[in-house]
Write a protein that holds these residues in place. Structure first.
Motif, PDB file in Angstrom:
ATOM      1  N   MET A   1       0.830  -1.201   0.000  1.00 23.42           N
ATOM      2  CA  MET A   1       0.000   0.000   0.000  1.00 23.42           C
ATOM      3  C   MET A   1       0.866   1.254   0.000  1.00 23.42           C
ATOM      4  N   CYS A   2       0.364   2.307  -0.627  1.00 21.69           N
ATOM      5  CA  CYS A   2       1.075   3.582  -0.658  1.00 21.69           C
ATOM      6  C   CYS A   2       1.095   4.209   0.734  1.00 21.69           C
ATOM      7  N   PRO A   3       2.096   5.013   1.067  1.00 23.58           N
ATOM      8  CA  PRO A   3       2.187   5.634   2.398  1.00 23.58           C
ATOM      9  C   PRO A   3       0.971   6.507   2.701  1.00 23.58           C
ATOM     10  N   LEU A   4       0.585   6.556   3.991  1.00 24.81           N
ATOM     11  CA  LEU A   4      -0.586   7.325   4.418  1.00 24.81           C
ATOM     12  C   LEU A   4      -0.245   8.750   4.807  1.00 24.81           C
ATOM     13  N   CYS A   5       1.024   9.107   4.756  1.00 24.09           N
ATOM     14  CA  CYS A   5       1.410  10.499   4.956  1.00 24.09           C
ATOM     15  C   CYS A   5       2.668  10.764   4.127  1.00 24.09           C
ATOM     16  N   ASP A   6       3.003  12.021   3.965  1.00 29.58           N
ATOM     17  CA  ASP A   6       4.137  12.386   3.108  1.00 29.58           C
ATOM     18  C   ASP A   6       5.456  12.206   3.848  1.00 29.58           C
ATOM     19  N   VAL A   7       6.479  11.749   3.119  1.00 27.55           N
ATOM     20  CA  VAL A   7       7.876  11.687   3.532  1.00 27.55           C
ATOM     21  C   VAL A   7       8.101  10.715   4.690  1.00 27.55           C
ATOM     22  N   LYS A   8       7.480  10.936   5.858  1.00 26.77           N
ATOM     23  CA  LYS A   8       7.808  10.173   7.062  1.00 26.77           C
ATOM     24  C   LYS A   8       7.209   8.779   7.084  1.00 26.77           C
ATOM     25  N   CYS A   9       6.090   8.567   6.397  1.00 23.08           N
ATOM     26  CA  CYS A   9       5.418   7.277   6.444  1.00 23.08           C
ATOM     27  C   CYS A   9       6.030   6.308   5.433  1.00 23.08           C
ATOM     28  N   GLU A  10       5.986   5.035   5.815  1.00 19.46           N
ATOM     29  CA  GLU A  10       6.559   3.995   4.978  1.00 19.46           C
ATOM     30  C   GLU A  10       5.474   3.307   4.158  1.00 19.46           C
ATOM     31  N   TYR A  11       5.921   2.535   3.167  1.00 16.84           N
ATOM     32  CA  TYR A  11       5.016   1.633   2.475  1.00 16.84           C
ATOM     33  C   TYR A  11       4.633   0.522   3.455  1.00 16.84           C
ATOM     34  N   TRP A  12       3.419  -0.017   3.302  1.00 13.38           N
ATOM     35  CA  TRP A  12       2.951  -1.023   4.259  1.00 13.38           C
ATOM     36  C   TRP A  12       2.134  -2.089   3.547  1.00 13.38           C
ATOM     37  N   LYS A  13       2.050  -3.243   4.190  1.00 14.80           N
ATOM     38  CA  LYS A  13       1.306  -4.352   3.602  1.00 14.80           C
ATOM     39  C   LYS A  13      -0.151  -4.330   4.050  1.00 14.80           C
ATOM     40  N   LEU A  14      -1.037  -4.715   3.171  1.00 14.59           N
ATOM     41  CA  LEU A  14      -2.457  -4.651   3.440  1.00 14.59           C
ATOM     42  C   LEU A  14      -2.870  -5.558   4.598  1.00 14.59           C
ATOM     43  N   ASN A  15      -2.176  -6.687   4.768  1.00 12.56           N
ATOM     44  CA  ASN A  15      -2.605  -7.627   5.814  1.00 12.56           C
ATOM     45  C   ASN A  15      -2.344  -7.117   7.232  1.00 12.56           C
ATOM     46  N   THR A  16      -1.675  -5.956   7.363  1.00 17.22           N
ATOM     47  CA  THR A  16      -1.506  -5.375   8.707  1.00 17.22           C
ATOM     48  C   THR A  16      -2.831  -4.839   9.263  1.00 17.22           C
ATOM     49  N   THR A  17      -3.832  -4.698   8.394  1.00 17.21           N
ATOM     50  CA  THR A  17      -5.150  -4.241   8.852  1.00 17.21           C
ATOM     51  C   THR A  17      -6.139  -5.401   8.965  1.00 17.21           C
ATOM     52  N   CYS A  18      -5.601  -6.602   9.156  1.00 16.09           N
ATOM     53  CA  CYS A  18      -6.445  -7.801   9.197  1.00 16.09           C
ATOM     54  C   CYS A  18      -7.515  -7.705  10.289  1.00 16.09           C
ATOM     55  N   GLU A  19      -7.074  -7.425  11.546  1.00 20.33           N
ATOM     56  CA  GLU A  19      -8.035  -7.387  12.659  1.00 20.33           C
ATOM     57  C   GLU A  19      -9.070  -6.273  12.497  1.00 20.33           C
ATOM     58  N   SER A  20      -8.618  -5.099  12.068  1.00 23.87           N
ATOM     59  CA  SER A  20      -9.567  -3.990  11.930  1.00 23.87           C
ATOM     60  C   SER A  20     -10.591  -4.272  10.843  1.00 23.87           C
ATOM     61  N   SER A  21     -10.202  -4.997   9.780  1.00 15.40           N
ATOM     62  CA  SER A  21     -11.180  -5.344   8.738  1.00 15.40           C
ATOM     63  C   SER A  21     -12.209  -6.341   9.261  1.00 15.40           C
ATOM     64  N   GLN A  22     -11.769  -7.251  10.148  1.00  9.68           N
ATOM     65  CA  GLN A  22     -12.719  -8.198  10.740  1.00  9.68           C
ATOM     66  C   GLN A  22     -13.711  -7.482  11.654  1.00  9.68           C
ATOM     67  N   TYR A  23     -13.186  -6.562  12.479  1.00  4.70           N
ATOM     68  CA  TYR A  23     -14.075  -5.819  13.375  1.00  4.70           C
ATOM     69  C   TYR A  23     -15.024  -4.910  12.589  1.00  4.70           C
ATOM     70  N   SER A  24     -14.557  -4.398  11.468  1.00  5.10           N
ATOM     71  CA  SER A  24     -15.408  -3.544  10.649  1.00  5.10           C
ATOM     72  C   SER A  24     -16.624  -4.309  10.144  1.00  5.10           C
ATOM     73  N   HIS A  25     -16.468  -5.608   9.904  1.00  6.17           N
ATOM     74  CA  HIS A  25     -17.583  -6.412   9.411  1.00  6.17           C
ATOM     75  C   HIS A  25     -18.702  -6.533  10.444  1.00  6.17           C
ATOM     76  N   LEU A  26     -18.348  -6.369  11.722  1.00  8.45           N
ATOM     77  CA  LEU A  26     -19.386  -6.423  12.762  1.00  8.45           C
ATOM     78  C   LEU A  26     -20.491  -5.405  12.496  1.00  8.45           C
ATOM     79  N   PHE A  27     -20.112  -4.262  11.927  1.00  5.52           N
ATOM     80  CA  PHE A  27     -21.071  -3.170  11.726  1.00  5.52           C
ATOM     81  C   PHE A  27     -21.357  -2.895  10.251  1.00  5.52           C
ATOM     82  N   ASP A  28     -20.500  -3.388   9.365  1.00  7.38           N
ATOM     83  CA  ASP A  28     -20.660  -3.122   7.933  1.00  7.38           C
ATOM     84  C   ASP A  28     -21.030  -4.420   7.232  1.00  7.38           C
ATOM     85  N   ASN A  29     -22.320  -4.766   7.295  1.00 10.58           N
ATOM     86  CA  ASN A  29     -22.807  -5.977   6.654  1.00 10.58           C
ATOM     87  C   ASN A  29     -24.243  -5.738   6.208  1.00 10.58           C
TER      88      ASN A  29
END
Length: 929
Positions: free
Chosen positions: A366-394
């Motif tokens: 994934m592209c950095p979420l802020c300029d200069v200081k933020c790093e590139y990151w992998k999508l699977n780092t948001t695994c838990e938050s995506s699961q919790y999001s399903h509790l309310f987004d269904n």
């Protein structure tokens, strides 16, 4: 039998009525038997009491009626129990208490003169006073003026205020019992608590027809709440002199300038034990044991007893709060089912599975979420938050949003029916706003020196010139806009905080080893969202505290004409401010965050400095849920602390300071004096708190199905906290009538309509439901698993070499040359590089179509339900008509009986003429009824 005939040593009283049918007693002339003197602390009524009160400028004019009153009697003071609510004679009930501290240093002489004039005028109006010297008070500093309203005063003002009193016991058979009544038996209270007095036919009281009314005992005919309402009516209009060329009057002004320190009616006993004197009453004790204890939370409320003790205005509030809590139960059950549906289906959610999959989510950079200081990151780092999001987004979110749109209509319609039933049971049918609410405010009369003729009454009355009104409204509007702008500025400051600290959180979490184990759960996005929500809550509380005082000040500055206008204007100002204050951050997260971010290499910036926030890859709905939970739960917790703990601590401290000599008598009026004042706006803040909560569970409920459950648990506690503090921590409020919840009903109706729109937009633009449905039906290529590939489809590709140097991440890119971001744009090798794809426009069209369809369906159902449910139950309509018919019949029978008594004094022709006229009136009334 005429009860006035029983009184000896009678003197003449003149009653003077105002232009708007408001009357006061004047010209009392007292004649004591020769050689008899008044003794004890009771005021002596001397010749100065024979002078008239001021004229129509204080609300008095010229219609005269005559009454009879007995001579004033004096009694020796005797020792009383601590719970006595009577004068020293043990006979006359204390209907009101005034307290003051004689302080010669601070305008002492002026205050003494005001008190002397005010109390003399109270005597002239027919009230009886008794003063407790400061040496008899516990603190040795406070004087207490006890006020008693004799029978003549009560009967006169009962007629003036059009108070309905019983004429005969109600013989209409009760409604058919519910066959399932036995199932609710554990939730019922004893009948003597639920119905403290029999049901009567009632009619407006008339002094000339006292024999018609069901008067067993003059001392108990008027309940204490009616008595204190009448006395307060007199206190609020009694003059106390002229200052700076203006005539001054009213107890409120005397409290404001410190002439008196308090004015309050008495509780009938201590709340934890019954009074020794059975004549005092024990309603407060009953309310505490059966209603104000938390362990009684599952029991119904004794609404009739609440109304009898506190008045209809407070009774209607608790009736509404109880009904709202009952209806919340159904919303909470459905919301909990939707939540559990999300919990059960969470592990099978294809989007979460793909994000958590090492070969899919772990391979997406994934592209950095802020300029200069933020790093590139992998999508699977948001695994838990995506699961919790399903509790309310269904899919259950959509169903619950539609359900709540219908629920709010059912709640409002069924409340109208419940309110109509209470109007019948509490004798509020055909009730128009109480004269005390509709008549001119004393402050209006005092500040408006100009007068003009009223086109209806043809009497001169004060008025505020149109130019002055316009200037005051302009200033008031500018002040409200300034404070709303201040709220928006504070919200922007919180947004700036979000933008500026995100990079710091990302850097800290990446470089701190102790946070690595929870890095998958506590992401930089979540940390930013939680801290920003907490900061926003603190700012909300601070602004709330300041604006409450500003709103009262600018409403006073507008000089509203009547009490009703004053309350309505203050209500609208406070609600408008709190609406913006509490909901602005939720509106930002729901409808603005992540919607205007641009794309890598062409991001949009706030103030050309801070890059706009992006939503979590799992969506913005989970952030809206976090925001809503923190503000809603935080407000409820702080509100209960403020309502329960702070009054208790304050009262404890006051009692601790006051008890300098515990050997002295700590009387009932001193015990109540040590409590806090409920104030004229006490109920206003209770309604405001509940209406703001109503907004949380309706406007944003699509993002948090558990909101009704939280509100239900809070309200179960709220009912007991409100009842406990009102019964134990506050002085007894002055009783007042009300037939509805007033302007709050219109506010609730407006929020109900707005909630349909906001929830439709939340489902369409904040949740991922529409993009998933569009993918499922139009872009899926796997028939066996239609949602597989959705995550890859929803992420666009960006060429890292296209980053400008000013935003290029500082870290190494490694072996990858592209990164992904949330949007529907063409890839860098396409001829329409980074422009929106056709899928983006398809999704946008689907969102707009969904909003239109959902709104129309819900609104059609809402209006159909509202049309199907009548505001007044048919059974109540029939009982109202029956009662009107029987009441008219009783009144005409009384007139005929009175006519027969006069037969011997009239000629046959006169008798025949009056009988025909009376019978004609009766027949006409029956036809019209």
């Amino acid at each position: 039998m005429n009860r006035l005939a029983k009184r000896g040593s009678e003197t003449l009283i003149e009653m003077v009525a105002t232009d708007d049918d408001i009357a006061v007693l004047t010209k009392f002339k007292f004649t004591n038997p020769e050689g008899e003197e008044s003794n004890g602390p009771l005021y002596e009524m001397n010749s100065s009491a024979a002078s008239e009160l001021p004229g129509s400028s204080e609300g008095l004019s010229s219609t005269e009626t005559t009454l009879l009153i007995s001579d004033h009697q004096g009694f020796d003071k005797r020792q009383q129990s601590k719970d006595s609510v009577f004068f020293c004679d043990g006979i006359r009930r204390i209907d009101f208490v005034l307290s003051y501290v004689d302080d010669p240093k601070q305008e002492g002489e002026k205050k003494v003169e005001r008190r002397k004039e005010f109390e003399n005028n109270l005597l002239k109006s027919g009230l009886e006073l008794e003063t407790e010297d400061k040496k008899d008070s516990e603190d040795g500093r406070t004087y207490f003026v006890k006020i008693h309203a004799p029978w003549e005063v009560l009967t006169t003002y009962a007629e003036v205020l059009n108070i309905k009193m019983p004429i005969r016991e109600n013989d209409i058979p009760p409604a058919m019992e519910n066959p399932f009544e036995c199932m609710f038996e554990p939730f019922r209270l004893p009948k003597k608590v639920m119905n403290p007095e029999p049901d009567y036919f009632t009619a407006p009281f008339s002094k000339q027809k006292q024999e018609l009314f069901f008067i067993e005992d003059e001392n108990t005919f008027f309940s204490p709440s009616v008595r204190n309402r009448i006395v307060y009516y007199i206190l609020s209009r009694c003059p106390y002199g002229t200052e700076e060329g203006k005539k001054k009057f009213g107890i409120k002004r005397l409290l404001t300038n410190g002439t008196y320190t308090a004015a309050y009616p008495l509780h009938d006993c201590q709340y934890w034990k019954k009074a020794k004197d059975q004549n005092s009453g024990n309603e407060r004790y009953t309310l505490y044991t059966e209603w104000a204890r938390f362990l009684r939370f599952y029991k119904e409320q004794p609404l009739d007893l609440i109304r009898r003790y506190y008045g209809e205005r407070i009774g209607i509030y608790f009736a509404w709060l109880g009904f709202y809590t009952e209806m919340l139960f159904f919303a909470a059950v459905v919301g909990a089912i939707c939540f559990f549906y999300g919990l059960v289906t969470m592990t099978g959610n294809m989007s979460s599975i793909e994000i958590c999959n090492e070969s899919i989510g772990g391979a997406i950079i994934m592209c950095p979420l802020c300029d200069v200081k933020c790093e590139y990151w992998k999508l699977n780092t948001t695994c838990e938050s995506s699961q919790y999001s399903h509790l309310f987004d269904n899919v259950a979110t959509l169903f619950f949003a539609i359900f709540m749109g219908i629920w709010v209509t059912l709640f409002l319609e069924f409340w109208k029916r419940r309110q109509a039933r209470l109007e019948y049971e509490w004798d509020l049918v055909d009730f128009e706003e109480e004269q005390q609410q509709l008549q001119l405010r004393p402050e209006y009369e005092a500040k408006c020196t100009l007068k003009k003729k009223n086109p209806v009454t043809q009497e001169l009355e004060p008025y505020l010139p149109l130019t002055s009104q316009a200037l005051r409204f302009c200033f008031s509007g500018a002040t409200v806009l300034f404070w709303i702008s201040l709220i928006i500025a504070s919200m922007i400051a919180v947004i700036v905080y979000r933008l500026s600290v995100y990079a710091a959180f990302a850097s800290i979490m990446e470089n701190t080893e102790t946070l690595q184990p929870i890095s998958s759960l506590l992401t930089p996005q979540l940390a930013t969202s939680v801290t920003a929500s907490c900061l926003n809550f603190v700012i909300i509380m601070i602004l709330n505290f300041l604006y409450e005082r500003i709103a009262v000040w600018i409403t006073d500055m507008e000089i509203p004409r009547t009490h009703l206008e004053y309350e309505n204007r203050l209500t609208m100002k406070m609600f408008l401010f709190q609406f913006v204050n509490y909901y602005s951050s939720c509106f930002y997260v729901a409808f603005f965050k992540g919607k205007f971010v641009g794309y890598p290499g062409a991001y949009t910036y706030m103030f050309s400095k801070w890059r706009n926030e992006e939503c979590d890859p799992a969506g913005c709905l989970i952030e809206l849920t976090t925001q809503l939970t923190i503000i809603m739960a935080g407000k409820q917790i702080w509100g209960n602390i403020q309502e329960a703990i702070l009054p208790w601590v304050w009262n404890w401290w006051r009692r601790r300071r006051a008890r300098t000599n515990s050997e002295k008598l700590y009387s009932r009026w001193e015990q109540d004096h040590a409590l806090q004042s409920f104030g004229p706006l006490g109920l206003f803040y209770e309604y405001l708190e509940m209406v703001i909560q109503f907004g949380f569970i309706t406007l944003f409920v699509a993002s948090f199905p558990l909101a009704p459950l939280l509100a239900l648990m809070n309200n179960i506690l709220e009912i007991r906290v409100d009842s406990w503090k009102l019964t134990t921590q506050y002085r007894r409020p002055v009783a007042a009538k009300a037939h509805s919840i007033g302007v709050w009903q219109e506010i609730l109706n407006g929020m109900a309509v707005l909630s349909v729109v906001t929830n439709a937009f939340i489902v369409a633009f904040t949740s991922d439901m529409i993009p998933r449905l569009v993918y499922y039906y139009a872009y899926s290529t796997d028939n066996n698993s239609p949602m597989s590939g959705y995550i890859n489809n929803s992420l666009s590709v960006f060429q890292i070499s296209d980053f400008p140097n000013t935003t290029l991440p500082a870290g190494s890119t490694g072996s990858f040359t592209t990164c992904r971001y949330r949007d529907y744009r063409y890839p860098p090798d396409h001829e329409k590089k980074y422009l929106h794809t056709m899928q983006f426009w398809h999704i946008l069209a689907a969102k707009m179509a969904f909003i239109i369809i959902m709104e129309h369906i819900v609104f059609i159902v809402k209006f159909f339900v509202a049309w199907m449910i009548p505001d007044v139950p048919s059974e109540v309509k029939a009982r109202i008509k029956r009662e009107k018919f029987l009441t008219i019949q009783i009144l005409h029978e009384y007139e005929l009986n009175k006519l027969k008594e006069n037969l011997c004094n009239r000629t046959d022709y006169q008798v025949e003429k009056e009988v025909i006229a009376t019978e004609g009136k009766r027949e006409l009334a029956q036809i019209m009824g």
